[in-house]
Design a protein around this motif. Structure first.
Motif, PDB file in Angstrom:
ATOM      1  N   ASP A  68       2.017  -9.969  -6.386  1.00 16.69           N
ATOM      2  CA  ASP A  68       3.119  -9.696  -7.325  1.00 16.69           C
ATOM      3  C   ASP A  68       3.520 -10.968  -8.069  1.00 16.69           C
ATOM      4  O   ASP A  68       4.697 -11.254  -8.269  1.00 16.69           O
ATOM      5  CB  ASP A  68       4.315  -9.098  -6.586  1.00 16.69           C
ATOM      6  N   GLY A  69       2.509 -11.751  -8.466  1.00 14.71           N
ATOM      7  CA  GLY A  69       2.732 -12.950  -9.268  1.00 14.71           C
ATOM      8  C   GLY A  69       3.075 -14.202  -8.496  1.00 14.71           C
ATOM      9  O   GLY A  69       3.119 -15.291  -9.067  1.00 14.71           O
ATOM     10  N   SER A  96       3.342  -0.478  -0.958  1.00 22.67           N
ATOM     11  CA  SER A  96       3.240   0.476  -2.057  1.00 22.67           C
ATOM     12  C   SER A  96       3.583  -0.185  -3.387  1.00 22.67           C
ATOM     13  O   SER A  96       4.588  -0.874  -3.516  1.00 22.67           O
ATOM     14  CB  SER A  96       4.181   1.657  -1.802  1.00 22.67           C
ATOM     15  N   GLY A  97       2.719   0.028  -4.382  1.00 20.76           N
ATOM     16  CA  GLY A  97       2.968  -0.453  -5.732  1.00 20.76           C
ATOM     17  C   GLY A  97       2.765  -1.935  -5.947  1.00 20.76           C
ATOM     18  O   GLY A  97       3.079  -2.451  -7.024  1.00 20.76           O
ATOM     19  N   GLU A  98       2.241  -2.660  -4.970  1.00 17.43           N
ATOM     20  CA  GLU A  98       2.075  -4.104  -5.131  1.00 17.43           C
ATOM     21  C   GLU A  98       0.845  -4.433  -5.967  1.00 17.43           C
ATOM     22  O   GLU A  98      -0.063  -3.608  -6.139  1.00 17.43           O
ATOM     23  CB  GLU A  98       1.952  -4.780  -3.763  1.00 17.43           C
ATOM     24  N   LYS A  99       0.784  -5.675  -6.473  1.00 17.04           N
ATOM     25  CA  LYS A  99      -0.337  -6.168  -7.265  1.00 17.04           C
ATOM     26  C   LYS A  99      -0.876  -7.441  -6.628  1.00 17.04           C
ATOM     27  O   LYS A  99      -0.161  -8.430  -6.491  1.00 17.04           O
ATOM     28  CB  LYS A  99       0.105  -6.446  -8.703  1.00 17.04           C
ATOM     29  N   ILE A 100      -2.143  -7.405  -6.225  1.00 19.33           N
ATOM     30  CA  ILE A 100      -2.783  -8.560  -5.589  1.00 19.33           C
ATOM     31  C   ILE A 100      -3.890  -9.072  -6.509  1.00 19.33           C
ATOM     32  O   ILE A 100      -4.687  -8.285  -7.032  1.00 19.33           O
ATOM     33  CB  ILE A 100      -3.360  -8.196  -4.209  1.00 19.33           C
TER      34      ILE A 100
END
Length: 252
Positions: free
Chosen positions: A148-149, A181-185
């Motif tokens: 998540d950045g 849930s919904g994370e960005k790696i």
């Protein structure tokens, strides 16, 4: 990115006698830029594999390591030979260093990144991602993980840069994690060949390296779903056909 010292080495065998004893000198240039102040010239004398005297441009004179070497160092330091050797830093090293930078060290190859999942070796986390970086040059590279950045610093292990034997290198970084849930790696790669960091986002739908057992479960589940749809459709068609063949009898 080329931050560590590089070495340009030239070996001379200056004397070899019939009985097998050899004397030779080894010269090399240590450098981290093309500036003369960042270059060091070193000349070492050996006899029968034993180093007996060395000149280091940072020291500015010869230093002896054996009785014979000390005597030679004293003699060389007091004559014109020392002036001649001091000049080698500029006349020999500087020219070669500039050639290396212009024709070799300035060349680079952009990395190719492959991001995939695998089975974690421990039960601390249920999932693990691998960021594999291939075909890059020069050797030095930085691989990190973003979630998540934000950079991830824990549960990350990486291999050293490994030579492929064809001037290219590869490296692999592993991230153990617990999915949210919904994370960005993402895998972030920084290299001399890149104008800006190369960021590759993890997309589970494109992963072809899912463990065999998981792929089998997924295949069985998909097959069951398709079979259920077929049976439902067949039942519906059968019901409609039976409905058309019915005779309606009016009641009083």
């Amino acid at each position: 990115m080329v931050s560590s010292f590089l070495c340009l080495t030239l070996l001379f065998i200056s004397l070899s006698t019939a009985d097998g004893f050899k004397m030779y000198k080894l010269t090399h240039c240590d450098f981290n830029s093309t500036e003369l102040k960042d270059i060091k010239y070193v000349l070492s004398y050996y006899y029968n594999k034993i180093k007996f005297s060395t000149f280091d441009s940072d020291v500015g004179k010869f230093v002896g390591y054996t009785e014979y070497g000390v005597k030679n160092a004293e003699y060389w330091n007091s004559g014109a030979y020392l002036t001649q050797i001091k000049a080698q830093k500029e006349t020999y090293c500087l020219q070669n260093v500039r050639f290396w930078y212009n024709n070799i060290l300035s060349k680079s190859a952009k990395p190719y990144v492959r991001l995939h999942s695998t089975t974690p070796p421990s039960s601390q986390h249920p999932a693990m991602l691998v960021c594999s970086v291939y075909d890059f040059y020069p050797k030095y590279i930085k691989v990190s993980w973003l979630r998540d950045g934000q950079e991830v610093t824990s549960d990350v292990t990486s291999t050293e840069e490994m030579a492929d034997g064809d001037w290219y290198y590869q490296t692999h970084s592993h991230l153990e994690y617990t999915p949210r849930s919904g994370e960005k790696i993402s895998c972030k790669v920084e290299h001399a060949s890149l104008e800006k960091p190369l960021i590759t986002d993890w997309d589970p739908s494109s992963d072809s390296s899912m463990p065999k057992s998981e792929r089998s479960k997924l295949a069985i589940g998909a097959s069951g779903l398709i079979l259920g749809l077929i049976l439902s459709l067949a039942g519906f068609i059968y019901y409609r056909r039976k409905a058309r063949g019915r005779i309606l009898v009016p009641t009083n």
